[in-house]
Design a protein around this motif. Structure first.
Motif, PDB file in Angstrom:
ATOM      1  N   ASP A   1       2.516   1.083 -10.069  1.00 53.16           N
ATOM      2  CA  ASP A   1       2.200  -0.338 -10.182  1.00 53.16           C
ATOM      3  C   ASP A   1       2.017  -0.954  -8.800  1.00 53.16           C
ATOM      4  O   ASP A   1       1.925  -2.170  -8.654  1.00 53.16           O
ATOM      5  N   GLY A   2       1.902  -0.096  -7.776  1.00 55.15           N
ATOM      6  CA  GLY A   2       1.590  -0.534  -6.424  1.00 55.15           C
ATOM      7  C   GLY A   2       0.114  -0.345  -6.116  1.00 55.15           C
ATOM      8  O   GLY A   2      -0.710  -0.148  -7.009  1.00 55.15           O
ATOM      9  N   ARG A   3      -0.207  -0.383  -4.817  1.00 55.00           N
ATOM     10  CA  ARG A   3      -1.604  -0.275  -4.383  1.00 55.00           C
ATOM     11  C   ARG A   3      -1.825   1.026  -3.617  1.00 55.00           C
ATOM     12  O   ARG A   3      -0.898   1.621  -3.090  1.00 55.00           O
ATOM     13  N   MET A   4      -3.087   1.442  -3.570  1.00 49.41           N
ATOM     14  CA  MET A   4      -3.444   2.633  -2.806  1.00 49.41           C
ATOM     15  C   MET A   4      -4.648   2.371  -1.911  1.00 49.41           C
ATOM     16  O   MET A   4      -4.963   3.156  -1.052  1.00 49.41           O
ATOM     17  N   SER A   5      -5.361   1.273  -2.156  1.00 43.53           N
ATOM     18  CA  SER A   5      -6.407   0.750  -1.272  1.00 43.53           C
ATOM     19  C   SER A   5      -7.692   1.548  -1.223  1.00 43.53           C
ATOM     20  O   SER A   5      -7.868   2.581  -1.853  1.00 43.53           O
ATOM     21  N   GLY A   6      -8.599   1.005  -0.361  1.00 42.91           N
ATOM     22  CA  GLY A   6      -9.892   1.644  -0.156  1.00 42.91           C
ATOM     23  C   GLY A   6      -9.788   2.947   0.592  1.00 42.91           C
ATOM     24  O   GLY A   6     -10.771   3.665   0.748  1.00 42.91           O
TER      25      GLY A   6
ATOM     26  N   ILE B   1      -3.728   3.269 -10.106  1.00 40.39           N
ATOM     27  CA  ILE B   1      -3.036   2.262  -9.305  1.00 40.39           C
ATOM     28  C   ILE B   1      -3.160   0.886  -9.945  1.00 40.39           C
ATOM     29  O   ILE B   1      -3.921   0.690 -10.904  1.00 40.39           O
ATOM     30  N   HIS B   2      -2.412  -0.070  -9.403  1.00 36.70           N
ATOM     31  CA  HIS B   2      -2.417  -1.452  -9.898  1.00 36.70           C
ATOM     32  C   HIS B   2      -2.012  -1.495 -11.372  1.00 36.70           C
ATOM     33  O   HIS B   2      -2.450  -2.401 -12.099  1.00 36.70           O
TER      34      HIS B   2
ATOM     35  N   GLU C   1       0.843  -1.193   0.000  1.00 35.12           N
ATOM     36  CA  GLU C   1       0.000   0.000   0.000  1.00 35.12           C
ATOM     37  C   GLU C   1       0.881   1.248   0.000  1.00 35.12           C
ATOM     38  O   GLU C   1       1.922   1.271   0.651  1.00 35.12           O
ATOM     39  N   LEU C   2       0.435   2.277  -0.693  1.00 37.59           N
ATOM     40  CA  LEU C   2       1.144   3.559  -0.705  1.00 37.59           C
ATOM     41  C   LEU C   2       0.281   4.648  -0.073  1.00 37.59           C
ATOM     42  O   LEU C   2       0.429   5.827  -0.385  1.00 37.59           O
ATOM     43  N   HIS C   3      -0.595   4.228   0.825  1.00 37.81           N
ATOM     44  CA  HIS C   3      -1.518   5.184   1.450  1.00 37.81           C
ATOM     45  C   HIS C   3      -0.792   6.265   2.239  1.00 37.81           C
ATOM     46  O   HIS C   3      -1.322   7.352   2.453  1.00 37.81           O
ATOM     47  N   LYS C   4       0.417   5.961   2.652  1.00 37.28           N
ATOM     48  CA  LYS C   4       1.230   6.963   3.362  1.00 37.28           C
ATOM     49  C   LYS C   4       1.358   8.249   2.551  1.00 37.28           C
ATOM     50  O   LYS C   4       1.528   9.341   3.108  1.00 37.28           O
ATOM     51  N   LEU C   5       1.275   8.133   1.219  1.00 38.14           N
ATOM     52  CA  LEU C   5       1.471   9.300   0.352  1.00 38.14           C
ATOM     53  C   LEU C   5       0.252  10.209   0.277  1.00 38.14           C
ATOM     54  O   LEU C   5       0.358  11.344  -0.185  1.00 38.14           O
ATOM     55  N   THR C   6      -0.908   9.711   0.724  1.00 35.08           N
ATOM     56  CA  THR C   6      -2.144  10.481   0.554  1.00 35.08           C
ATOM     57  C   THR C   6      -2.063  11.891   1.135  1.00 35.08           C
ATOM     58  O   THR C   6      -2.384  12.860   0.443  1.00 35.08           O
ATOM     59  N   PRO C   7      -1.648  12.085   2.407  1.00 38.58           N
ATOM     60  CA  PRO C   7      -1.612  13.461   2.929  1.00 38.58           C
ATOM     61  C   PRO C   7      -0.579  14.338   2.233  1.00 38.58           C
ATOM     62  O   PRO C   7      -0.796  15.541   2.071  1.00 38.58           O
ATOM     63  N   TYR C   8       0.538  13.764   1.803  1.00 37.89           N
ATOM     64  CA  TYR C   8       1.564  14.550   1.107  1.00 37.89           C
ATOM     65  C   TYR C   8       1.042  15.056  -0.234  1.00 37.89           C
ATOM     66  O   TYR C   8       1.155  16.247  -0.560  1.00 37.89           O
ATOM     67  N   LEU C   9       0.456  14.166  -1.019  1.00 42.09           N
ATOM     68  CA  LEU C   9      -0.100  14.575  -2.308  1.00 42.09           C
ATOM     69  C   LEU C   9      -1.290  15.511  -2.112  1.00 42.09           C
ATOM     70  O   LEU C   9      -1.497  16.448  -2.887  1.00 42.09           O
TER      71      LEU C   9
END
Length: 604
Positions: A509-514, A523-524, A486-494
């Motif tokens: 080519d990674g995931r970002m999830s629900g 993503i994907h 998951e790359l959800h860590k990037l959400t607040p930065y972006l």
């Protein structure tokens, strides 16, 4: 039925004929053997019930009473799974009242993307689904059981359990939820603190206080990510009791539902007159219903892989084109965080599953004539459970939304199309969750900035290097490369870049999830960089276009220029060692592409 839903269903049936026929043949052969422990030798059986009390030994010897296997993802470190600690006792007591037996068959691991987000352990997350499927298969491999109860909630756990259940399709297989925690601070408050922390404007103590006020007790996290998407989909496929998904762990109704499920399992084995094996419950129509439920609620993008994988376990072949076609017909009926400010408890209170199912049936968007664990017809799931003394009764669900900001009727949707879209172009195929993305942000054309690590992108944003329009490309994140974390860590930065007025998107080519939110994220992406995908040839400054309106994702560089470029390489050795990652070499080698379910379990 809506003609698009009918057409997609027919397409799935047609392309699945060979695999589905083989699957049904295999399940019928297993069914013909009768109670599995009947084939065990005396020594086998003696081992299987050695620790049972004399009464249960007698029942298991005579082969006349059901033995229910319990497969659980319990651990007490994760809030969603902690309530399962006492479930085996509750289930045994309920089954004993029926004159049958229940045995704890085995446990499976349950890891949490929330804990491993941005950490090395996240690179094992997607692979844990296949590990769980194998673990559950091992638990049921003793041939001791006439039915199985699966205790699971989150992320990869439910899809993994479901894959295993479908390979034991001759058994009745029922899923037992534990419910969400009560609501904490608002999602808007939580998101605001996260973004301030990403800017350096909030301390770690302030961030931890906010997170702890959000994730604060036993139960599933309350946002509409993969965990709660799991519950909704399993229920709409008829594998959980109607209305059982979002009852909190401490609600007295919760234990009554668990007892009812256990007793239903005992009633529906091949030993009785109401045999309901899962291979007769799940078919192409059930799978289409699950996709429709996902689209109508803007659920987790992870299910564009999980549905493909568990459908394959039942001999059903699903592609992303099916998701894309259905999205044209299925309106968005809910706004649940991150697609709105309400959480899953608000959805449940506003009408919940019963109201949603009613609307989807009314609109001809789901197959009503399906089998379920409670009988024929999805209309059973338009009802809500209530306590009548110690027993559960079901009453007709509301016909009117109790909060139109959270869930709406079919005539007045939030959007005419579903919350997920397929993106196609010279880069390959990817998915995007558009339900939380504002219309003005759905088309982005900007220069690429390329990274091979999510932490490098976070640092670049934090340092002010990316104060401009850009498409952030994070590659070598796919399943073959490093397990597709998951790359959800990037959400607040972006999100901070977007809030400053810049046009920004993510391609990976990674995931970002629900939990992906307001920033458009392709993503994907498949094929992934390590498998020769064109994403490996993108250079800083290349113009890219993400268009969620027309469903296109393009690298605006000439074919001649691209033909002359060498694909990038990246040393992945650090991601293949430590935190147990060295043990997953086989999965990285065998795993299929994202559109094929990112799965390492099947030969074809």
């Amino acid at each position: 039925m809506n003609p698009i839903v009918t057409e997609v269903t027919n397409n799935i049936v047609e392309r699945s004929k060979k695999l589905r026929t083989k699957y049904l043949e295999d399940m019928k052969k297993a069914q013909e053997k009768g109670p599995h422990r009947g084939v065990l030798s005396c020594g086998n059986l003696a081992h299987g019930f050695a620790a049972c009390n004399p009464q249960d030994k007698q029942k298991l010897t005579l082969m006349e009473e059901a033995n229910i296997g319990i497969v659980s993802s319990y651990n007490d470190m994760l809030s969603a799974h902690q309530p399962y600690e006492d479930y085996p006792r509750i289930i045994r007591e309920a089954v004993t009242e029926m004159g049958s037996v229940a045995q704890f068959a085995g446990g499976v691991p349950a890891m949490c993307d929330g804990v491993t987000q941005g950490q090395d352990g996240m690179e094992l997350s997607l692979f844990s689904r296949d590990n769980i499927a194998q673990g559950a298969a091992i638990a049921l491999s003793h041939n001791m059981f006439d039915a199985a109860l699966f205790l699971g909630i989150c992320d990869k756990i439910v899809p993994g359990l479901l894959i295993s259940a479908l390979r034991f399709g001759q058994l009745p297989c029922l899923f037992v939820p534990a419910g969400p925690m009560k609501s904490g601070i608002t999602n808007a408050q939580k998101a605001a603190v996260r973004q301030r922390f990403a800017k350096g404007e909030a301390s770690r103590e302030e961030l931890l206080e906010a997170e702890s006020a959000s994730y604060h007790s036993a139960g599933t996290c309350t946002f509409y990510g993969t965990a709660n998407s799991n519950q909704l989909l399993v229920e709409i496929m008829g594998l959980q009791l109607p209305g059982s998904s979002f009852v909190s762990p401490d609600d007295p109704l919760r234990e009554a539902l668990t007892r009812h499920t256990a007793q239903l399992a005992a009633k529906t084995t091949a030993l009785g007159r109401d045999y309901r094996p899962i291979y007769e419950v799940i078919d192409e129509r059930s799978i289409v219903n699950s996709i429709v439920g996902l689209l109508a609620t803007g659920g987790s993008t992870n299910h564009t892989m999980h549905i493909v994988a568990y459908a394959r376990a039942a001999g059903i072949v699903v592609t992303w084109d099916d998701f894309s076609e259905l999205s044209k017909a299925v309106p968005l009926l809910t706004r649940i965080y991150p697609n709105g400010q309400a959480d899953i408890n608000h959805f449940h209170a506003a009408g919940g599953m019963a109201f949603l199912v009613k609307q989807l049936i009314k609109g001809g968007l789901v197959h009503e004539d399906v089998n379920t664990i409670v009988g024929k017809g999805l209309s059973h799931y338009a009802k809500e459970p209530f306590l009548d003394g110690d027993n559960v009764v079901w009453k007709e669900g509301t016909d009117v939304s109790l909060d139109a900001d959270v869930v709406r009727p079919i005539e007045n949707p939030f959007s005419k199309e579903g919350g997920l879209s397929l993106l196609k172009g010279n880069l390959g195929r990817s998915v995007i969750k558009v339900s939380a993305v504002k219309e003005e942000s759905r088309i982005i054309e900007a220069p690429a900035v390329v990274f091979h690590n999510q932490n490098d992108l976070a640092k670049a944003i934090s340092s002010g290097e990316l104060e401009r329009d850009c498409v952030a490309v994070v590659r070598f994140q796919g399943p073959k490369a490093i397990g597709m974390p998951e790359l959800h860590k990037l959400t607040p930065y972006l999100g901070n870049l977007q809030d400053k007025g810049f046009k920004v998107a993510l391609v990976t080519d990674g995931r970002m999830s629900g939990a992906s939110g307001k920033v458009p994220a392709a993503i994907h992406l498949t094929p992934e960089a390590l498998a020769g995908g064109l994403i490996g040839k993108i250079k800083d400054g290349d113009l890219m276009r993400l268009d969620a309106v027309t469903g296109t994702l393009s690298l605006l560089v000439s074919d001649d220029e691209l033909a002359g470029r060498e694909a990038a390489t990246h040393d992945l050795s650090e991601s293949h060692q430590g935190m147990g990652r060295e043990l997953f070499y086989a999965q990285r080698t065998l795993v299929s592409g994202a559109e094929q379910g990112a799965c390492s379990l099947f030969a074809e």
